[in-house]
Motif scaffolding. Structure first.
Motif, PDB file in Angstrom:
ATOM      1  N   ARG A  70      -8.000   2.466  -9.396  1.00  0.00           N
ATOM      2  CA  ARG A  70      -8.970   2.060  -8.292  1.00  0.00           C
ATOM      3  C   ARG A  70      -8.600   0.238  -7.875  1.00  0.00           C
ATOM      4  O   ARG A  70      -8.967   0.716  -6.583  1.00  0.00           O
ATOM      5  N   ALA A  71      -8.574  -0.267  -9.329  1.00  0.00           N
ATOM      6  CA  ALA A  71      -8.915  -1.564  -8.336  1.00  0.00           C
ATOM      7  C   ALA A  71      -7.931  -1.730  -8.076  1.00  0.00           C
ATOM      8  O   ALA A  71      -7.923  -2.992  -7.183  1.00  0.00           O
ATOM      9  N   ALA A  92      -9.115   3.813  -2.871  1.00  0.00           N
ATOM     10  CA  ALA A  92     -10.102   3.227  -3.823  1.00  0.00           C
ATOM     11  C   ALA A  92     -11.557   3.083  -4.379  1.00  0.00           C
ATOM     12  O   ALA A  92     -11.529   4.177  -6.107  1.00  0.00           O
ATOM     13  N   PHE A  93     -11.908   4.551  -3.411  1.00  0.00           N
ATOM     14  CA  PHE A  93     -12.969   5.530  -4.041  1.00  0.00           C
ATOM     15  C   PHE A  93     -12.899   6.843  -3.944  1.00  0.00           C
ATOM     16  O   PHE A  93     -14.135   7.297  -4.397  1.00  0.00           O
ATOM     17  N   ALA A 128      -7.657  -1.711  -4.570  1.00  0.00           N
ATOM     18  CA  ALA A 128      -9.996  -1.893  -3.347  1.00  0.00           C
ATOM     19  C   ALA A 128      -8.978  -3.267  -2.976  1.00  0.00           C
ATOM     20  O   ALA A 128      -9.104  -3.972  -2.709  1.00  0.00           O
ATOM     21  N   THR A 144       0.667  -1.659  -0.122  1.00  0.00           N
ATOM     22  CA  THR A 144      -0.107  -0.140   0.627  1.00  0.00           C
ATOM     23  C   THR A 144       0.816   1.612   0.437  1.00  0.00           C
ATOM     24  O   THR A 144       0.443   1.971  -0.716  1.00  0.00           O
ATOM     25  N   GLY A 181      -6.961  -3.851  -0.398  1.00  0.00           N
ATOM     26  CA  GLY A 181      -8.297  -3.432   0.421  1.00  0.00           C
ATOM     27  C   GLY A 181      -8.795  -4.930   1.067  1.00  0.00           C
ATOM     28  O   GLY A 181      -8.431  -4.941   1.925  1.00  0.00           O
ATOM     29  N   LEU A 182      -8.633  -5.780  -0.024  1.00  0.00           N
ATOM     30  CA  LEU A 182      -9.842  -6.899   0.294  1.00  0.00           C
ATOM     31  C   LEU A 182      -8.114  -7.783   1.414  1.00  0.00           C
ATOM     32  O   LEU A 182      -8.532  -8.534   2.074  1.00  0.00           O
ATOM     33  N   ASN A 189      -7.155   1.475   2.089  1.00  0.00           N
ATOM     34  CA  ASN A 189      -6.832   0.846   1.480  1.00  0.00           C
ATOM     35  C   ASN A 189      -8.659   1.377   0.907  1.00  0.00           C
ATOM     36  O   ASN A 189      -8.451   1.988  -0.521  1.00  0.00           O
ATOM     37  N   LEU A 190      -9.219   1.200   0.972  1.00  0.00           N
ATOM     38  CA  LEU A 190     -11.170   1.499   0.505  1.00  0.00           C
ATOM     39  C   LEU A 190     -10.788   3.245   0.074  1.00  0.00           C
ATOM     40  O   LEU A 190     -11.826   3.449  -1.044  1.00  0.00           O
TER      41      LEU A 190
END
Length: 409
Positions: A181-182, A110-111, A185, A42, A188-189, A106-107
């Motif tokens: 962005r992916a 991503a958004f 994501a 990250t 983050g997952l 991370n989330l």
């Protein structure tokens, strides 16, 4: 890249005095190692995605470099501050909170609808980085008996190397097919999986005592520790002034397509991984000599990038030398600080991490200003000059008695 520390190793009680390590302990250590992988991935993900993020958020490449500067600035202060502020708080609770913070960072990235929101996400990451390097290595070594401490530390360090080898290139690969962005994501997952695993696997780890602020000042009174920290500031700033813009360098100077850039990022990580293991053997012979070798190789790579021409062969030559050089750096500087303050190794490593983060942030900022004002080649030359200063510091001021290198555990 971030340097590991053992700032709370002696503050935690030993989990076991036996010579056998239960499987549950190794699974718990593994959850910390994968957390390390997620955190380092990250932290450096924007380096592989910088041009895409800059274009997507309508900012310059130099401004986008703040994504590296922001967490570095905060982490420099967060580590020492958090270890003092945490007092006698159970380290299990601390590790879980830091992993949750990593998921949130991370989330949010991503958004993020704009660059300001992205910087908020990176601010959260800075808290996570500073706290993680303060608590994670010590927690990992306290999960196992004495005979297994070195192996546990190696697993945590393997998470760092693996992030360089696989994490950043994987992020660039995902970005090529699904957008930047992916990449955030997916990271983050992974962090969410780590969080769940730590909730399940980590046992209670109450500290034996709280770390006091004055415990962190001991290294500042030792000459060789002062020399090491001075070298860190120039060496790491020089590295990150250039490394932050490695993707634009490969694209603009060497004229490489995105696929070739991704491949060379993987090569960089792989050679860095090799350099780390080679460095582990070399520091046993000479910490100062290994540090000098690292600085000379790094300066050579940066200078080579300005004269090597274009094409995949020239780009690969620069990346290989650069990767090996930086692979040597964390292990040599960690060993340096251990030698400098053998009676206060945890405090020494805490300040080393702060020095790394200050240098990362300032290097990325200097690189951004230079890239926007004078271009990539000038940035490489400036970076090389900073590394040469670090080489002079080690060569001229780094002579001293060489006590036995102690185990990082």
């Amino acid at each position: 890249m971030n340097a590991p520390c053992t700032s709370c190793a002696d503050a935690l009680p030993s989990v076991s005095e036996t010579t056998e390590t239960p499987r549950s302990a190794w699974l718990a250590v593994g959850s910390i190692a994968v957390g390390t992988f997620s955190m380092v991935t990250t932290e450096f993900l924007p380096i592989g995605l910088l041009t895409d993020i800059a274009a997507g958020m309508n900012v310059t490449d130099g401004t986008a470099g703040l994504m590296v500067t922001m967490p570095g600035v905060l982490a420099a202060f967060a580590g020492p501050a958090l270890i003092v502020a945490s007092g006698r708080l159970d380290r299990r609770t601390v590790m879980i909170a830091l992993s949750a913070l990593l998921v949130a960072s991370n989330l949010l990235a991503a958004f993020a609808p704009n660059f300001a929101t992205m910087l908020v996400a990176r601010f959260l990451l800075g808290l996570c980085i500073g706290g993680f390097w303060t608590f994670a290595p010590g927690a990992a070594t306290q999960l196992v008996p004495d005979v297994s401490k070195a192996r546990a530390m190696s697993l945590v360090l393997a998470g760092v190397s693996a992030a360089t080898v696989f994490g950043v290139p994987a992020g660039a690969f995902i970005s090529n097919f699904a957008g930047w962005r992916a990449a955030f994501a997916v990271t983050g997952l992974l962090a969410a999986v780590v969080l769940a695993a730590q909730i399940w696997l980590l046992p209670a780890m109450p500290p034996a005592r709280a770390i006091r602020p004055r415990d962190l000042l001991t290294p500042l009174t030792r000459r060789m520790a002062q020399v090491g920290l001075l070298a860190v500031l120039f060496l790491i700033a020089g590295h990150f002034a250039a490394y932050t813009y490695l993707t634009p360098l490969l694209q603009q100077t060497f004229g490489l397509a995105p696929g070739a850039v991704t491949a060379l990022l993987l090569v960089y990580g792989a050679t860095g991984f090799i350099g780390t293991f080679v460095g582990g053997s070399l520091v046993a012979r000479s910490v100062r000599g290994t540090t000098l070798l690292a600085t000379v190789l790094l300066a050579a790579a940066l200078l080579l990038s300005t004269v090597a021409g274009s094409g995949i062969v020239a780009g690969a030559a620069v990346v290989v030398v650069w990767g090996v050089a930086f692979g040597l750096i964390p292990v040599s500087l960690t060993a340096w600080m251990m030698e400098a303050v053998p009676d206060a190794q945890e405090a020494g490593q805490a300040l080393l991490v702060s020095g790394f983060q200050v240098a990362i942030a300032s290097g990325a900022l200097i690189g951004g200003v230079t890239v926007d004002g004078y271009g990539i080649s000038s940035t490489m030359l400036l970076s090389a000059a900073l590394v040469v200063v670090a080489t002079a510091v080690v060569a001229m001021l780094g002579r001293g008695p060489r006590p036995e290198v102690r185990s990082a555990a």
